[in-house]
Design an enzyme around this catalytic site. Structure first.
Site, PDB file in Angstrom:
ATOM      1  CG  ASP A   1      -3.760  -8.945  12.426  1.00  0.00           C
ATOM      2  OD1 ASP A   1      -3.193  -8.923  12.767  1.00  0.00           O
ATOM      3  OD2 ASP A   1      -4.695  -7.551  13.539  1.00  0.00           O
TER       4      ASP A   1
HETATM    5  C1  BGC Z   1      -2.419  -6.580  14.769  1.00  0.00           C
HETATM    6  C2  BGC Z   1      -1.698  -5.545  13.327  1.00  0.00           C
HETATM    7  C3  BGC Z   1      -0.284  -6.122  13.756  1.00  0.00           C
HETATM    8  C4  BGC Z   1       0.365  -7.276  14.544  1.00  0.00           C
HETATM    9  C5  BGC Z   1       1.631  -7.554  13.946  1.00  0.00           C
HETATM   10  C6  BGC Z   1      -1.844  -7.701  15.640  1.00  0.00           C
HETATM   11  O1  BGC Z   1      -2.189  -8.102  16.672  1.00  0.00           O
HETATM   12  O2  BGC Z   1      -3.909  -6.450  15.418  1.00  0.00           O
HETATM   13  O3  BGC Z   1      -1.584  -4.595  14.084  1.00  0.00           O
HETATM   14  O4  BGC Z   1       0.096  -5.895  12.696  1.00  0.00           O
HETATM   15  O5  BGC Z   1      -0.195  -7.774  15.895  1.00  0.00           O
HETATM   16  O6  BGC Z   1       2.071  -7.196  14.765  1.00  0.00           O
END
Ligand code: BGC
Length: 719
Positions: A267
């Site tokens: 993530d």
């Molecule tokens: C979130 C994810 C997301 C990623 C990319 C993160 O902060 O937890 O769910 O896919 O950002 O945008």
């Protein structure tokens, strides 16, 4: 390109080129991007050069055919081996045509429409150049304080698994390589991100392995069985180690046991976050832990490009591990056909035709209608078009009904409640009454004036989209006091009141449910929200949504969910003492509204619960049937829910577990026999040694309209 060709491409890559493939940065870092040029500072801060970016493997958050084509073209001109970029974005519940948030979609219990919504999202995204969506989010959720509950389909592992499958089918279709109108799905967040302590985002998750396997892993597993191409790691710890550096979780559980052989992405920033988590001294150690755990792509931090080469040179990391990660990324590019057509579905001409088409708007209106849940109705709904309506509240004319993950959705394109109601009747006055979190005397006065002459007050209340979603946690889960005050002021007029709620979590509805005559939980309904609400309020659509997350009586009960365990001193047991039972002294144990709950404009009755036999064996399943009748005045859809309880297990078993459901449409006066088949494998669970099997003994099967209101019958499992 054949596997051999991919391997020979891998052979031609230098170690630097390979490591750069594992980095994912946001769009502005890339040449050809609209905002490109502003990144010199951030690039230097992150320790990357233009050359590294030129060799990188994927891009985060780009959308728009023209921009993506530009970035890809420039990249291919400069990339030595001509390896195309993968474009990944969060297309969670719609691209520009925004569907209801996933928690709302869950409440539809409609897998077909869910699949269709994902298919439409994929179509709009792919024509705009996107290859991979960071969805579905299938984290099981039990704590409404957590802002991200609205991204999940709820608190039940079986239902979440069914929705996980439907989303993956919709996004990916049957043949991703040739169907350029689909995108690859990335299931997230592995694992158990939905269980942060205290409902506070990014917080510690600590649960037994049995609990993890029993309730949290099934939905990810279902997504993988459906062929989901990618997995994203969670921010949280699992077994005391951040998921992103958790070798056992990723290599053993995810890859070996669950059979995942696709691309694993961290993530956002999660690799470097191992430092504040306290399992890595510095970026180098964080990079080491993540690559050893099997994280192929590092999102938005640069520990890999800064340290992997050094780690290989010091023999801390075998180059074969990096090769393995790169190969998986190349394989995904190949699967998406990018070596033949690096632009895939991106098509600026088609884009304007496909995106936000009338058909897509129609689909989101239908799903929004089915996702809304009628929580109370004292005979006031549906309204008739002759009634004079005062529409009051901060959401009366607001386009902020798309939800926190609708970054490409336009609030200006969203149909407001006022617009929706105006399409049904002209007998309407409108006042704001208060803002989401503040109220003034002048606003109250205006609201009272608007309501004075009305036959009925429709309140449009809720949380703005900043109040839920990522980092949108709340300790108080009531509506803000400004809105509760507004209800009190209007209550003094003694007119019928309907509340329509726009929010991203189950709320404590004291002050709303008890003071109004009807309540519609609309969640964040998406682009056609206002029309969908008007359809429901005026009875053109009969509500059929059912809650997939319990609504607590009070935040102090949280987590409160239907499939909990019993205690040794349950309330209400025949021999229960007055005091020494498992209870609160000041509030009930039960939630205000249970899982599966939702009303209709018609009345369904259940009768004649029958089992085909009293005893089930491994080879002889049970048929369970019930008569369902529509005794009311209008056609409607009912969600018939089947639960079981295992009376005595090797470990304690939930008081109820959903095992199946059917959505049944009946005309007024019509009756249907609804039959389920229950098999032995549906009674299996994880024992204390983690083996998955059933126990012979007594079970109860329950069928009903929600997890509380059921008919029941016992049977035995013989083995
Ligand atoms: C979130 C994810 C997301 C990623 C990319 C993160 O902060 O937890 O769910 O896919 O950002 O945008």
């Amino acid at each position: 390109m054949s596997e051999n060709k991919l391997l020979s491409l891998l052979k031609q890559m230098t170690l630097d080129e390979k490591i750069a493939q594992l980095m994912q940065l946001a769009t502005p870092f890339f040449k050809g991007a609209k905002e490109q040029g502003q990144i010199t500072g951030p690039m230097a801060e992150m320790g990357v050069t233009g050359e590294i970016v030129q060799n990188s493997g994927s891009v985060l958050g780009a959308s728009g055919a023209e921009e993506i084509i530009n970035i890809q073209r420039t990249h291919l001109e400069e990339n030595r081996l001509g390896i195309p970029l993968l474009f990944m974005s969060d297309i969670v519940h719609g691209f520009k045509t925004i569907f209801p948030v996933p928690l709302a979609i869950g409440c539809s219990w409609d897998l077909e429409l869910t699949e269709k919504s994902a298919e439409i999202a994929a179509k709009e995204a792919s024509v705009s150049g996107v290859h991979v969506t960071f969805a579905p989010m299938v984290d099981l959720v039990r704590d409404p304080r957590w802002g991200r509950v609205m991204e999940s389909t709820g608190e039940d592992p079986f239902l979440n698994s069914e929705f996980a499958r439907a989303f993956v089918r919709g996004f990916q279709g049957k043949e991703l390589s040739t169907d350029v109108e689909r995108v690859a799905a990335c299931v997230k967040h592995f694992a158990a991100y939905g269980a942060p302590e205290g409902g506070r985002d990014y917080n510690t998750v600590d649960m037994s392995e049995r609990e993890l396997r029993e309730n949290y892993l099934p939905a990810y597993q279902a997504a993988l069985e459906e062929g989901c191409e990618m997995v994203m790691t969670a921010f949280n710890t699992v077994f005391g180690i951040p998921a992103t550096g958790n070798k056992r979780l990723m290599r053993q559980v995810l890859r070996e046991e669950m059979g995942f052989d696709g691309v694993l992405i961290s993530d956002w920033g999660a690799v470097k976050e191992m430092i504040p988590h306290g399992v890595a001294e510095d970026e180098k150690e964080a990079a080491h832990k993540a690559i050893i755990a099997g994280v192929d792509i590092e999102m938005m931090t640069t520990t890999y490009v800064k340290h992997l080469k050094e780690l290989v040179e010091e023999s801390m990391v075998d180059e074969s591990i990096i090769d393995e990660a790169v190969l998986r990324i190349l394989q995904l590019k190949e699967k998406l056909g990018l070596f033949e057509n690096p632009y895939r579905g991106a098509n600026p001409e088609l884009e304007s035709e496909v995106v936000m088409s009338a058909a897509h708007r129609k689909a989101t209106r239908e799903l929004a209608g089915k996702s809304s849940v009628l929580l109370k109705n004292e005979g006031i709904l549906p309204l008739n078009k002759e009634q004079k309506v005062a529409l009051i509240g901060p959401f009366a004319e607001s386009g902020d009904i798309l939800g926190p993950w609708s970054w490409l959705g336009s609030r200006d394109e969203a149909v407001t409640v006022k617009e929706g109601i105006l399409s049904k009747t002209s007998h309407l006055t409108v006042a704001k009454g208060c803002d989401v979190e503040t109220i003034t005397d002048a606003q109250v006065e205006e609201a009272i004036n608007a309501a004075n002459d009305a036959d009925v007050i429709v309140l449009a209340l809720g949380e703005d989209s900043e109040m839920s979603g990522e980092a949108g946690c709340r300790a108080n889960i009531q509506l803000p006091s400004s809105q509760l005050n507004l209800i009190d002021h209007l209550k003094s007029l003694d007119k019928p009141m309907v509340a329509v709620l726009f929010n991203g979590r189950p709320l404590d509805l004291h002050g709303v449910l008890d003071k109004t005559d009807a309540v519609v939980e609309a969640w964040y309904p998406g682009t056609e929200g206002g029309n969908a609400i008007a359809d429901l309020v005026y009875g053109d659509v009969n509500p059929s949504g059912r809650l997939t997350m319990s609504f607590p009586y009070h935040v102090g009960q949280v987590p409160v969910y239907y499939n909990h365990f019993n205690t040794g001193r349950p309330q209400g047991a025949p021999d229960a003492q007055e005091r020494y039972v498992s209870q609160y002294l000041d509030i009930p144990n039960e939630p205000l509204l249970p899982f599966g709950f939702g009303l209709s404009y018609t009345t369904f009755s259940y009768s004649d619960l029958k089992l085909s036999r009293e005893t089930m064996t491994e080879d002889e399943p049970l048929d369970i049937s019930i008569k369902l009748s529509n005794d009311g005045p209008v056609a409607g859809e009912e969600v018939v829910q089947l639960y079981i309880r295992d009376h005595s297990g090797e470990v304690i078993r939930p008081v109820k577990e959903l095992k199946d459901f059917r959505k049944i449409s009946l005309e007024p006066g019509e009756t249907a026999d609804v039959t389920f088949t229950l098999r032995e494998d549906q009674l299996r669970y994880h024992h204390s040694d983690l083996h998955y099997l059933s126990d012979p003994g007594t079970f109860t099967v329950y069928i009903g309209r929600n997890s509380k209101d059921t008919k029941e019958h016992t049977f035995k499992l013989e083995k």
